[in-house]
Structures are given as C-alpha cells and as structure tokens.
Design a protein around this motif. Structure first.
Motif, short mmCIF file in Angstrom:
data_model
loop_
_atom_site.label_atom_id
_atom_site.label_comp_id
_atom_site.label_asym_id
_atom_site.label_seq_id
_atom_site.Cartn_x
_atom_site.Cartn_y
_atom_site.Cartn_z
N VAL A 162 0.85 -1.19 0.00
CA VAL A 162 0.00 0.00 0.00
C VAL A 162 0.89 1.25 0.00
CG1 VAL A 162 -1.74 1.31 1.28
CG2 VAL A 162 -1.83 -1.19 1.26
N PRO A 163 0.65 2.19 -0.91
CA PRO A 163 1.42 3.44 -0.91
C PRO A 163 0.84 4.41 0.13
CG PRO A 163 -0.11 3.46 -2.75
CD PRO A 163 -0.29 2.11 -2.06
N TRP A 164 1.27 4.30 1.37
CA TRP A 164 0.66 5.03 2.48
C TRP A 164 0.92 6.54 2.38
CZ3 TRP A 164 -2.70 2.33 5.11
CH2 TRP A 164 -2.53 0.94 5.23
N LEU A 165 -0.02 7.29 2.92
CA LEU A 165 0.17 8.73 3.08
C LEU A 165 1.36 8.97 4.00
CD1 LEU A 165 -1.11 11.56 2.52
CD2 LEU A 165 -2.34 11.27 4.69
N GLU A 166 2.19 9.96 3.68
CA GLU A 166 3.36 10.29 4.48
C GLU A 166 3.15 11.62 5.20
OE1 GLU A 166 6.65 10.47 1.81
OE2 GLU A 166 6.65 8.31 1.39
N PRO A 167 3.83 11.82 6.34
CA PRO A 167 3.76 13.12 7.02
C PRO A 167 4.65 14.16 6.33
CG PRO A 167 5.24 11.67 8.21
CD PRO A 167 4.66 10.85 7.07
N PHE A 168 4.35 15.42 6.59
CA PHE A 168 5.08 16.52 5.98
C PHE A 168 5.98 17.19 7.02
CE2 PHE A 168 5.72 20.86 4.50
CZ PHE A 168 5.94 20.69 3.13
N PRO A 169 7.31 17.21 6.82
CA PRO A 169 8.23 17.80 7.80
C PRO A 169 8.23 19.33 7.72
CG PRO A 169 9.46 16.93 5.94
CD PRO A 169 8.01 16.59 5.68
N ASP A 170 7.49 19.97 8.61
CA ASP A 170 7.31 21.42 8.55
C ASP A 170 8.62 22.20 8.53
OD1 ASP A 170 4.62 20.92 8.66
OD2 ASP A 170 4.43 21.35 10.79
N ALA A 171 9.54 21.83 9.41
CA ALA A 171 10.76 22.62 9.58
C ALA A 171 11.61 22.66 8.31
CB ALA A 171 11.59 22.07 10.74
N ARG A 172 11.60 21.60 7.54
CA ARG A 172 12.44 21.55 6.33
C ARG A 172 11.95 22.49 5.25
NH1 ARG A 172 13.05 16.01 3.74
NH2 ARG A 172 14.05 17.33 2.18
N PHE A 173 10.64 22.79 5.28
CA PHE A 173 10.07 23.60 4.21
C PHE A 173 9.41 24.87 4.72
CE2 PHE A 173 10.14 19.19 2.75
CZ PHE A 173 10.90 19.33 1.60
N ASP A 174 9.73 25.25 5.96
CA ASP A 174 9.21 26.49 6.54
C ASP A 174 7.69 26.52 6.45
OD1 ASP A 174 9.34 28.94 7.79
OD2 ASP A 174 9.52 30.08 5.93
N ALA A 175 7.05 25.41 6.80
CA ALA A 175 5.59 25.33 6.69
C ALA A 175 4.89 26.20 7.72
CB ALA A 175 5.14 23.88 6.82
N ASP A 176 5.54 26.46 8.85
CA ASP A 176 5.04 27.43 9.83
C ASP A 176 3.61 27.13 10.28
OD1 ASP A 176 5.35 29.59 11.48
OD2 ASP A 176 4.66 31.05 9.98
N ALA A 177 3.40 25.88 10.70
CA ALA A 177 2.13 25.47 11.31
C ALA A 177 0.93 25.74 10.41
CB ALA A 177 1.94 26.15 12.67
N ARG A 178 1.00 25.38 9.16
CA ARG A 178 -0.11 25.59 8.23
C ARG A 178 -1.22 24.57 8.48
NH1 ARG A 178 3.76 25.81 2.97
NH2 ARG A 178 4.76 27.80 3.37
N ALA A 179 -2.40 25.06 8.84
CA ALA A 179 -3.51 24.14 9.10
C ALA A 179 -3.97 23.43 7.83
CB ALA A 179 -4.68 24.90 9.73
N ASP A 180 -3.71 24.02 6.65
CA ASP A 180 -4.17 23.41 5.42
C ASP A 180 -3.26 22.28 4.95
OD1 ASP A 180 -2.01 24.81 4.17
OD2 ASP A 180 -3.30 26.56 4.03
N LEU A 181 -2.34 21.86 5.81
CA LEU A 181 -1.53 20.67 5.54
C LEU A 181 -1.93 19.50 6.46
CD1 LEU A 181 2.05 22.17 5.08
CD2 LEU A 181 0.87 20.74 3.42
N ARG A 182 -2.99 19.68 7.25
CA ARG A 182 -3.37 18.66 8.22
C ARG A 182 -3.50 17.28 7.58
NH1 ARG A 182 -8.24 18.76 10.16
NH2 ARG A 182 -9.00 19.98 8.40
N LEU A 183 -3.02 16.28 8.30
CA LEU A 183 -3.06 14.91 7.77
C LEU A 183 -4.47 14.49 7.38
CD1 LEU A 183 -0.64 12.77 9.98
CD2 LEU A 183 -0.60 12.99 7.49
#
Length: 301
Positions: free
Chosen positions: A94-115
C-alpha cells in the motif's frame, strides 16, 4: 528569474496533490527543470512567475497521478480493529500517506496541511484535487486555475463543487483550515512525560473518548480510550520502559519522535507520531512506523 525561491511552497503544493514528501520533492525538481528550460518563452505580461510555476507543477503532478493510486491512512481502508493483540503485519504493497516535515520547508504550522485533510483530498480524482487545492488553499482565481488546468472557468467551478461535496461528506476532515488548539503544546508536554514514564493511566487521561490511533504501514487502527490504553500496555510490555521522545512538527500539527530503549542502555528509532489536539485532549494520533521518516525530518538516528 529566481525559481529556487518558490521551492518550499511548490513542495507543499505537490505534497497535497501526491501525499508523499519524497514524490513531491521529485516533482518539484522536475517542475523547476522544465521552467528553467522554458524560461525564454515565459511572458510576464500573461502571468506572474509564481502562477506560471504552479501551472507547470500542476501538469507534472497530474501526469504523475495518472499512473498512481491514492495514498490512504489505515482509517480510510476499513473498520477499526477490536483486537489490541492482533499481529502488527505491515502492508508494504500500500502506498501510504506520508507526514510533511514542517521545519524543512518552513511550513510554519499551516492548518491546510493537516493529515486528515490531505487524506481526504486523496479521495478525489486528480483534476478535482488540483482545483480544490488551487482555489481553496492557494486562493488562485477561477480564471487562473482554468489556465493552469488548461480548461474553462465553468469546468473549474464544476470540478470544485464536486470536490467540496466529496470532502464535506468525510466529516472531520472537511474544513480546509481550523484554529489550532491553544492548549495543544501543554497537552503534548504531558503526553511526553506520561509516555516516558510508561504511565498508561496518565496517557489515557489525555485522550478524547473517541480518540483514533492508526499505525501505517500496519493497516490496523483503533478507536476509543479503552483500546488506545490496552494497546499502549502492549507497547510497553513488548518494548520495555525508559523511552525518549523528541518534539517536532508535521503537517502543521504537534509530532513526537519516539525512541525505544535498547538492552545496552541506548535508544533506537521507533515511530514518528503526529497528533491532533482538540479541546485540550488528543483526538487522533497517527503513528508512522517507517523509521526512514526520521531522516526526512532531520531527526537523530
């Protein structure tokens, strides 16, 4: 033309489309390569560099999705398990959903990236997915999205309407943006202390009644405080006590890197856990058992 300045936001976009950071990075690299080769044909009178890049990225992602299935979480594949002693067999096909590493991409706690929201978006056909992300997350106009998708404004609005209906039907995941719980950091601190002390009753007190725990690539998942607590008793029984937890952030959500104790006194990578906290309680914990993710998050081995 500074194409590299757009890499972080393009990676977040491709991640929403593809559900994988590794795939997103590959497609962003392809996007920037295509843009560099076509730089002499770019016309600033027709679109900004950003809009132009998103058109390329959208086409790249749509091509990639044509040959790939969706990336689910275990809760998207069936009913919760009632057996907290069930074998933990990974479903590696199964190609599982992966988490997004905020710090690497300066995501800055974006709620629109919620799992939960990214998992919901994975249910959509590719072009509906693109229309929803480009309009509702990135705030491009319908005309801009039509240009990026090579279609009409009417077709974009139709695709967007169907996408919203589908995602709204998935309940909790429906909202693109939500306000983070102001107490979540305090809740996670208490969770760390309870986990490192192997104090299951203290852990259970931090959970909502209908809390969900899922563990990709294991297809099992559990609902409710009782099953969560029983499973944690199993974890400590099998792996011992004396764990160490390192706080991080994934998908704009609090996350913990869990290190299990070794017999020689050291610790080994175990799981990356991504939490949803609502009303001062943990409502969901997605426990990623793929230790290669520690490298993606820049975490120590």
């Amino acid at each position: 033309m500074d194409l590299e300045a757009h890499r972080a936001e393009l990676t977040a976009y491709c991640y929403r489309m593809l559900g994988s950071v590794h795939d997103a990075e590959d497609q962003v690299q392809e996007t920037l390569l295509r843009a560099w080769k076509a730089r002499d044909r770019y016309d600033p009178a027709k679109a900004s560099v950003r809009t132009w890049l998103y058109r390329i990225a959208t086409n790249v992602c749509l091509t990639a999705l044509a040959s790939r299935g969706r990336r689910p979480l275990p809760s998207g594949l069936g009913a919760p398990s009632q057996d907290t002693e069930a074998p933990l067999r990974p479903a590696l096909d199964v190609p599982w959903l992966e988490p997004f590493p905020d710090a690497r991409f300066d995501a800055d706690a974006r709620a629109d990236l919620r799992l939960a929201w990214v998992a919901a978006v994975q249910e959509l056909p590719a072009r509906q997915r693109a229309a929803l992300v480009l309009r509702d997350v990135l705030d491009f106009s319908a005309a801009e999205v039509a240009e990026q998708l090579g279609t009409t404004v009417a077709a974009v609005n139709s695709a967007l309407q169907r996408a919203r209906v589908t995602v709204d039907g998935l309940g909790e995941a429906a909202a693109v943006r939500e306000t983070p719980d102001p107490d979540r950091h305090a809740v996670i601190e208490r969770y760390i202390h309870a986990f490192e002390a192997a104090d299951v009753p203290a852990l259970v007190k931090l959970l909502a009644d209908d809390v969900v725990m899922e563990m990709p690539p294991v297809p099992l998942w559990y609902r409710g405080r009782e099953h969560y607590g029983l499973f944690m008793e199993r974890v400590f029984r099998l792996n011992g006590t004396g764990w160490r937890m390192i706080p991080t952030s994934a998908n704009g959500q609090p996350a913990l890197a869990a290190y299990a104790p070794n017999a020689d006194g050291g610790h080994r990578r175990h799981t990356l856990q991504v939490f949803t906290v609502v009303g001062g309680l943990v409502t969901a914990n997605v426990v990623f058992a793929d230790t290669d993710l520690f490298d993606a998050f820049g975490l120590p081995r």
